[in-house]
Design an enzyme around this catalytic site. Structure first.
Site, PDB file in Angstrom:
ATOM      1  CB  THR A 132      38.143  45.943  36.998  1.00 24.99           C
ATOM      2  OG1 THR A 132      39.186  45.619  36.062  1.00 24.99           O
ATOM      3  CG2 THR A 132      37.641  47.350  36.730  1.00 24.99           C
ATOM      4  CB  SER A 147      40.703  44.346  42.869  1.00 20.36           C
ATOM      5  OG  SER A 147      39.518  45.081  43.089  1.00 20.36           O
ATOM      6  N   GLY A 181      43.868  37.293  43.562  1.00 22.58           N
ATOM      7  CA  GLY A 181      44.871  37.182  42.512  1.00 22.58           C
ATOM      8  C   GLY A 181      45.670  38.441  42.265  1.00 22.58           C
ATOM      9  CB  ILE A 182      47.153  39.749  39.105  1.00 26.35           C
ATOM     10  CG1 ILE A 182      48.130  38.597  38.830  1.00 26.35           C
ATOM     11  CG2 ILE A 182      47.751  41.071  38.622  1.00 26.35           C
ATOM     12  CD1 ILE A 182      48.403  38.359  37.352  1.00 26.35           C
ATOM     13  N   GLY A 183      44.792  41.157  40.731  1.00 28.30           N
ATOM     14  CA  GLY A 183      44.034  42.375  41.008  1.00 28.30           C
ATOM     15  C   GLY A 183      44.108  42.779  42.463  1.00 28.30           C
ATOM     16  CB  SER A 195      48.524  38.007  28.971  1.00 28.51           C
ATOM     17  OG  SER A 195      49.175  36.763  28.948  1.00 28.51           O
ATOM     18  CE1 TYR A 208      43.578  35.643  29.183  1.00 27.91           C
ATOM     19  CE2 TYR A 208      45.598  34.778  28.225  1.00 27.91           C
ATOM     20  CZ  TYR A 208      44.966  35.522  29.200  1.00 27.91           C
ATOM     21  OH  TYR A 208      45.692  36.151  30.181  1.00 27.91           O
TER      22      TYR A 208
END
Length: 265
Positions: free
Chosen positions: A13, A15, A18-20, A141, A154
């Site tokens: 998800t 994606s 970035g990281i995804g 995180s 967050y």
């Protein structure tokens, strides 16, 4: 070491960047067929075209949909009823002083960062259990353990993800399905890069790596690598956890935080 994911179907998800996106590329490189997810079809199609040009193997397919809502999840699952690997990466963040965070923000962050993963895991994990193999990964995180005072809402959601992941791992114990969390530290994603360019007055030639080292020195001084991680470094950990080689790793909170958390366990 068995890192082959040929024949496996994955959903990552958030994606389209970035990281995804980096995770999707790593899984495709290991041979998986990977669903690219984002709210807009245009961004999904653009990410798929880019990934097809970069990935060394596997395949990609469109999995557009707003996983931050129950309706969006239901629609996506109806179109994609069976997967072997679920990476719950969708998330939002926003610095805001605690006393200025209204109820609506707390609820929005919980819906996007926590309930998206809860709903998708509830939908897909039973099928993995029935087939005797599966991987569920929550992208949490270091903020889950090192709550950032500038965005407590967050941090709360990242801590909640650890609880959900551990509880789900125990729920599916002994089935061949593993559930883990991955905890990135400060990472030079596309969003962070754009933020730093803005801080540099919009300069396209800004030295992002130098700015990252300065940020870490000032705001995350316990980092042992003394720099921002790359999205590829985070994705490498996720890809390993999704592979057959990680079959004995479940219920874990795996850190890719550059050592900034001063924990020995």
């Amino acid at each position: 070491m068995d890192l082959n994911l040929s024949g496996r179907r994955a959903l990552v998800t958030g994606s389209t960047g970035g990281i995804g996106y980096a995770i999707a590329r790593e899984l495709a490189d290991l041979g998986a067929s990977v669903g690219i997810n984002g709210r807009g079809t245009d961004r999904v199609e653009a990410a798929m075209a880019r990934l097809r040009g970069e990935a060394k193997g596997g395949d990609v397919f469109a999995a557009a949909g707003d996983v931050a809502t129950a309706e969006g999840v239901d629609d996506l699952v109806a179109r994609l009823p069976e997967i072997d690997i679920l990476v719950n990466n969708t998330g939002i963040f926003e610095p805001k002083p605690f006393f200025e965070i209204p109820d609506a923000d707390w609820q929005r962050f919980f819906e996007v960062n926590v309930m998206s993963g809860v709903r998708l895991s509830r939908a897909y994990t039973p099928g993995m259990v029935e087939r005797g193999w599966g991987r569920v990964v929550f992208i949490s995180s270091e903020s889950a353990l090192n709550i950032p005072v500038e965005m407590i809402h967050y941090g709360m959601t990242k801590t909640a993800q650890l609880s959900v992941a551990r509880g789900l791992a125990e729920t599916v114990a002994g089935t061949g399905v593993t559930v883990n969390s991955v905890l990135p530290g400060p990472t030079l994603s596309e969003g962070v890069a754009e933020f730093m360019k803005q801080m540099a007055g919009g300069a396209e030639d800004a030295d992002l790596h130098a700015m990252g080292r300065q940020f870490v020195a000032e705001h995350r001084p316990t980092s042992l690598i003394r720099r921002l991680a790359s999205v590829e470094e985070v994705a490498a950990m996720v890809a390993y956890v999704c592979s057959p080689a990680a079959s004995a790793t479940s219920g874990a909170a795996l850190r890719v935080d550059g050592g900034l958390l001063r924990h020995i366990a």
